[in-house]
Design an enzyme around this catalytic site. Structure first.
Site, PDB file in Angstrom:
ATOM      1  N   HIS A 358       0.863  -1.203  -0.247  1.00 46.11           N
ATOM      2  CA  HIS A 358       0.111  -0.072  -0.018  1.00 46.11           C
ATOM      3  C   HIS A 358       0.632   1.235  -0.190  1.00 46.11           C
ATOM      4  O   HIS A 358       0.304   2.461   0.382  1.00 46.11           O
ATOM      5  CB  HIS A 358      -1.014   0.022   1.361  1.00 46.11           C
ATOM      6  CG  HIS A 358      -2.237  -1.031   1.087  1.00 46.11           C
ATOM      7  ND1 HIS A 358      -3.241  -0.296   0.357  1.00 46.11           N
ATOM      8  CD2 HIS A 358      -2.321  -2.150   1.602  1.00 46.11           C
ATOM      9  CE1 HIS A 358      -4.269  -1.420   0.377  1.00 46.11           C
ATOM     10  NE2 HIS A 358      -3.555  -2.327   1.254  1.00 46.11           N
ATOM     11  N   LYS A 546      -9.029  13.551   4.557  1.00 45.62           N
ATOM     12  CA  LYS A 546      -8.206  12.367   4.505  1.00 45.62           C
ATOM     13  C   LYS A 546      -7.501  12.106   5.454  1.00 45.62           C
ATOM     14  O   LYS A 546      -7.102  13.544   6.496  1.00 45.62           O
ATOM     15  CB  LYS A 546      -7.591  12.403   3.265  1.00 45.62           C
ATOM     16  CG  LYS A 546      -6.562  13.445   2.824  1.00 45.62           C
ATOM     17  CD  LYS A 546      -5.945  13.243   1.499  1.00 45.62           C
ATOM     18  CE  LYS A 546      -7.083  13.459   0.264  1.00 45.62           C
ATOM     19  NZ  LYS A 546      -6.977  12.551  -0.821  1.00 45.62           N
ATOM     20  N   ARG A 547      -6.412  11.495   5.827  1.00 44.27           N
ATOM     21  CA  ARG A 547      -5.567  11.392   6.900  1.00 44.27           C
ATOM     22  C   ARG A 547      -4.349  12.510   6.441  1.00 44.27           C
ATOM     23  O   ARG A 547      -4.108  12.924   5.344  1.00 44.27           O
ATOM     24  CB  ARG A 547      -4.886   9.960   6.819  1.00 44.27           C
ATOM     25  CG  ARG A 547      -3.542   9.923   7.747  1.00 44.27           C
ATOM     26  CD  ARG A 547      -3.196   8.400   7.666  1.00 44.27           C
ATOM     27  NE  ARG A 547      -2.517   7.946   6.362  1.00 44.27           N
ATOM     28  CZ  ARG A 547      -1.396   7.783   6.031  1.00 44.27           C
ATOM     29  NH1 ARG A 547      -0.369   8.440   6.706  1.00 44.27           N
ATOM     30  NH2 ARG A 547      -1.104   7.759   4.794  1.00 44.27           N
ATOM     31  N   LYS A 552       0.508  14.285   1.036  1.00 40.06           N
ATOM     32  CA  LYS A 552      -1.062  14.675   0.779  1.00 40.06           C
ATOM     33  C   LYS A 552      -1.053  15.975   0.437  1.00 40.06           C
ATOM     34  O   LYS A 552      -2.264  16.546  -0.162  1.00 40.06           O
ATOM     35  CB  LYS A 552      -1.962  13.955   1.699  1.00 40.06           C
ATOM     36  CG  LYS A 552      -1.801  12.251   1.914  1.00 40.06           C
ATOM     37  CD  LYS A 552      -3.000  11.729   2.961  1.00 40.06           C
ATOM     38  CE  LYS A 552      -2.878  10.264   2.946  1.00 40.06           C
ATOM     39  NZ  LYS A 552      -3.438   9.438   1.743  1.00 40.06           N
ATOM     40  N   THR A 654      -8.933   6.377  -2.039  1.00 34.73           N
ATOM     41  CA  THR A 654     -10.018   5.926  -2.497  1.00 34.73           C
ATOM     42  C   THR A 654     -11.124   7.033  -1.917  1.00 34.73           C
ATOM     43  O   THR A 654     -12.363   6.943  -2.802  1.00 34.73           O
ATOM     44  CB  THR A 654     -10.495   4.669  -1.423  1.00 34.73           C
ATOM     45  OG1 THR A 654     -10.461   4.946  -0.185  1.00 34.73           O
ATOM     46  CG2 THR A 654      -9.513   3.502  -1.851  1.00 34.73           C
ATOM     47  N   LYS A 658     -14.812   7.952  -3.775  1.00 33.22           N
ATOM     48  CA  LYS A 658     -16.210   8.482  -3.169  1.00 33.22           C
ATOM     49  C   LYS A 658     -16.740   9.826  -3.660  1.00 33.22           C
ATOM     50  O   LYS A 658     -17.945  10.011  -3.815  1.00 33.22           O
ATOM     51  CB  LYS A 658     -15.823   8.469  -1.627  1.00 33.22           C
ATOM     52  CG  LYS A 658     -15.482   6.768  -1.151  1.00 33.22           C
ATOM     53  CD  LYS A 658     -14.756   6.910   0.218  1.00 33.22           C
ATOM     54  CE  LYS A 658     -14.161   5.776   0.535  1.00 33.22           C
ATOM     55  NZ  LYS A 658     -12.916   5.738   1.752  1.00 33.22           N
TER      56      LYS A 658
END
Length: 820
Positions: A358, A546-547, A552, A654, A658
């Site tokens: 991952h 998100k985290r 990110k 993901t 969504k």
């Protein structure tokens, strides 16, 4: 009861009975929380017969079963999902309305299960939903964390971690299975003894142990009778209370074993920036793996005499490296408990285990200090030493004697146990989770291993369950889609493509945008209630949830907000569509810089939201305690989906799927699954910007990037970066954000701006100008949004699971029949 025959009256009576038995009350005396418990137990009654029948059918057919092993299962609330998949949502809603209760309010009484944190855990939850819906025999296996990761509170702009007491009122859906308890051993030493035949065997002694107790949760398939199981292991002391020690006054020793057990299952991902945290995390990983492997082998032996048949009936899937100890633990059980020779045992292990990678970033691949590992798990370490010895011999046999290659590929090297390398050596399949991710693994991060095992590597692009994130999370849009194209999309998401021709229909566009507006009103009400901020549902809802991790690039998002605010301060009458920037994220407790970014976002929000001179054109919101239940509200309301990770760093994502399913338009880099999303919807229906993965990797190799060049030559960048240290957003402490400033320009022991925030900033700002222009044309925007929903078919976890089942696990579907 079963899901096809229960009537409204029967369900109503079940609620009355549960309230009477549990609380000694009647329905008119019960609180909403008590009604939730009563409803949950009534729903469990519907499930239980099918749950029993499912596992009876699996045993009768001797079905091959996948055990999906994961440190995280981010399940969200169970009640709503179970009602949807049982197809009794409407009936229960009507029953509650007749009793004077609102189903949404009752669902809100359920805490989100504290068994996961980020995308890894949510993927595992989606996979379990798809496995049950597609009728594949499966167990999810993890840990029953008592406090989850943490409940996030924002206090004076800072993240504060508080215990997530999700189990304080019990979990009505779980079933304790103490008869399947297993002993798990830590520490001690291993002694070699000879049996009566002169064969050597290993004896583990002087160890500490805990008892692993499974709690089973039902995983209900949609529109079938399948109910699979999520098995979460709790820890108990083998001897819970030492009365002798207590009587002697040694009160600490009296409860020593109890405390050891309690600590193991206390929290998800204990802070591991100190030795004790690392030791606890390794204990957690071995704890649930050892319990699972022992129990599965024991169950297999009850039906089969020949242990070599294990791969025909069992597959262990390792979700990232956290469950990698499956490989040596299965070796231990096969050799030490079952008496197999190394070669026989190793052949079984490799056929039985599969591994999903991952992460692309090498620093995120798990490594354990040999000193810690060998002391805590002495027998497992011995086995890994032998795996490593044989693996290195295989490398030499294939490539010749190359010390540098051996150092790169050895499982034991540089004083560390390298868990990803162990997974590759001991699995028959290694997969990435998006096409780009798999390509980078093969060509960059894992190219040495690909050269050794090219047939092991494959791609399985991630997916999400449309039942949770559209049918349950966005009922207005789900009903609209069903009216237009039927309900086949619920189990076959590509059928949603049927709405694509409506993207040019003015009436359909108006209906679609009205649904989006109503969902934005719902989120605006949530923000007002929880943040006290008024946001305009007619503004662009631009969302990044998100985290929180530097790759990110939440920092780039907030720097751009600061830039827009500067432009508005300079020119309050600037022609700009009103924007609401919405953030939601948890930072790991020990990740100081990530927590500082949260503080920055909240300080920016404080300044921007209280400036009357910008005419409400800009609002900033940080949603506290981001989790599955509020995520469903957020996805449904978003106009713009921020997927802006540094290209080459995000394995898949993901959240991007969504948002897309719910009609949000992506602004993103060509990273992870964004590439495949852009292919499906068309590049004209998303906003792609920034460097490609190839360009990023090239810059990293060359080490030629200097962010000072951008700072010195770009006025907009210089202004926002300087505002980090001139007190503009922290007048009481101008040095507060110095660490962020230094990370962008000076590095401080790591490459400056290593995630290329300043490098991509201009392209990002330009993409946002294009968003502004596109949104002004509501016909164009409606078309883009509708085509995003229509093009989401590929990104169902049902498709992903079919690929896993056919190509890796070799599972057969098992249809469960219920006697009426």
């Amino acid at each position: 009861m079963n899901r096809t025959s229960v009537t409204k009256q029967e369900f109503k009576e079940a609620i009355f009975e549960n309230i009477k038995k549990q609380y000694r009350k009647t329905i008119d005396q019960a609180t909403e929380e008590q009604v939730f418990q009563a409803v949950a137990y009534a729903v469990k009654e519907i499930i239980i017969d099918q749950w029993i029948e499912t596992h009876k059918t699996y045993e009768e057919q001797d079905a091959k079963t996948v055990y999906y092993l994961s440190m995280e299962f981010l399940m969200g609330r169970a009640l709503g999902n179970n009602l949807i998949n049982l197809e009794v949502n409407t009936m229960v809603k009507e029953v509650l309305a007749e009793l004077g209760f609102d189903l949404n309010a009752i669902e809100d009484q359920e805490p989100d299960a504290g068994t996961g944190n980020g995308g890894l855990g949510r993927l595992a939850a989606c996979f379990l939903d798809s496995l049950a819906t597609l009728e594949y025999p499966a167990y999810g296996c993890g840990i029953r964390y008592r406090y989850g990761i943490f409940e996030q509170k924002i206090v004076d702009g800072y993240q504060v971690e508080r215990p997530d007491e999700w189990l304080k009122n019990g979990n009505p859906f779980e079933v304790r299975r103490s008869e399947y308890g297993m002993e798990v051993k830590f520490g001690g030493n291993v002694r070699v003894v000879k049996d009566e035949l002169g064969q050597e065997r290993r004896v583990h002694e002087n160890y500490q142990s805990v008892r692993a107790i499974p709690y089973d949760l039902p995983i209900v398939g949609y529109d079938n009778n399948t109910v699979n199981t999520l098995r979460l292991w709790d820890a108990e002391a083998v001897q819970s209370f030492d009365l002798g020690s207590f009587d002697r006054g040694d009160y600490q020793k009296a409860v020593e074993q109890q405390n050891l057990a309690k600590t193991i299952v206390e929290v998800l991902y204990p802070n591991d920036n100190h030795y004790q945290g690392k030791e606890l995390r390794l204990k957690q990983q071995y704890f649930f793996i050892s319990a699972t492997v022992q129990q599965v082998v024991k169950k297999f032996k009850q039906k089969h005499g020949d242990i070599s048949l294990l791969p025909e009936k069992v597959v262990f899937h390792i979700n990232d490296t956290h469950p990698s100890l499956t490989i040596p633990e299965l070796m231990r059980v096969l050799m030490d408990d079952e008496g197999l020779a190394w070669g026989e045992a190793w052949a079984i292990v490799k056929k039985t285990c599969g591994y999903t990678n991952h992460t692309i970033m090498s620093e995120a691949l798990e490594k354990w200090p040999i000193e810690l590992f060998s002391r805590l798990l002495p027998r497992i370490y011995q086995i890994i030493e032998e795996i490593n010895r044989r693996f290195c011999a295989e490398i030499v046999d294939k490539f010749g004697s190359d010390n540098e290659r051996l150092r790169r590929m050895a499982i034991l090297a540089d004083g560390q146990v390298k868990m990803a390398w162990l997974c590759i050596a001991g699995s028959h399949s290694v997969n990435g989770v998006a096409r780009l991710h798999t390509d980078i693994l093969i060509n960059e991060e894992l190219k040495d291993f690909y050269a050794l095992y090219p047939k092991k590597f494959n791609n399985k692009t991630n997916g999400i369950t449309q039942r949770r994130f559209l049918l349950h999370g966005n009922p207005l849009l789900a009903d609209w889609v069903t009216r237009k194209v039927g309900d086949g999309w619920i189990t076959d998401l590509p059928q949603i493509k049927g709405i694509a021709p409506l993207a040019d229909d003015p009436k359909a566009q108006k209906e679609f945008m009205q649904i989006k507006y109503e969902n934005k009103v719902r989120l605006a009400q949530y923000i007002k209630k929880h943040n006290g901020i008024d946001v305009d549902p007619r503004s662009i809802f631009d969302v990044q949830v998100k985290r929180l991790h530097e790759y990110k690039r939440q920092l780039m998002d907030v720097l751009h907000v600061m830039h827009l605010y500067n432009e508005l301060r300079d020119n309050p009458d600037m022609d700009m569509m009103p924007r609401t920037f919405i953030f939601g994220a948890k930072a790991a407790p020990g990740y100081r810089r990530a927590k500082l970014v949260i503080k920055l976002i909240n300080n920016v929000a404080q300044v921007v939201n209280n400036d009357p001179n910008i005419n409400n054109k800009l609002k900033v919101v940080f949603i506290e305690n981001y989790r599955v239940s509020n995520a469903e509200i957020i996805f449904a309301a978003a106009d713009v989906s921020e997927q802006i990770s540094t290209a080459s760093k995000e394995a898949s994502g993901t959240g991007n799927m969504k948002f897309m399913l719910n009609g949000a338009v992506t602004i993103g880099t060509l990273d992870g699954a964004n590439i495949e999303i852009a292919e499906e919807v068309g590049s004209e229906n998303c906003f792609i910007f920034g460097m490609t993965a190839t360009e990023v990797l090239q810059l990293q190799r060359e080490k030629s990037y200097n962010p000072w060049d951008i700072y010195n030559n770009n006025q907009a960048v210089r202004r926002v970066v300087t505002q980090l240290i001139n007190g503009f957003y922290a007048p009481e402490n101008p040095e507060l954000f110095r660490e962020i400033y230094d990370s962008l320009l000076n590095g401080g022991g790591e490459p400056a701006d290593q995630y290329f925030i300043l490098k991509d900033f201009d392209a990002y700002a330009q993409a946002h100008r294009e968003v502004d222009l596109a949104y002004r044309n509501q016909t164009k925007w409606a078309r883009m949004a509708m085509l995003n929903t229509a093009s989401a078919g590929k990104f169902s976890s049902d498709r992903t699971i079919e690929e896993y089942a056919k190509e890796i696990w070799k599972l057969e579907k098992v249809h469960v029949e219920m006697d009426m």
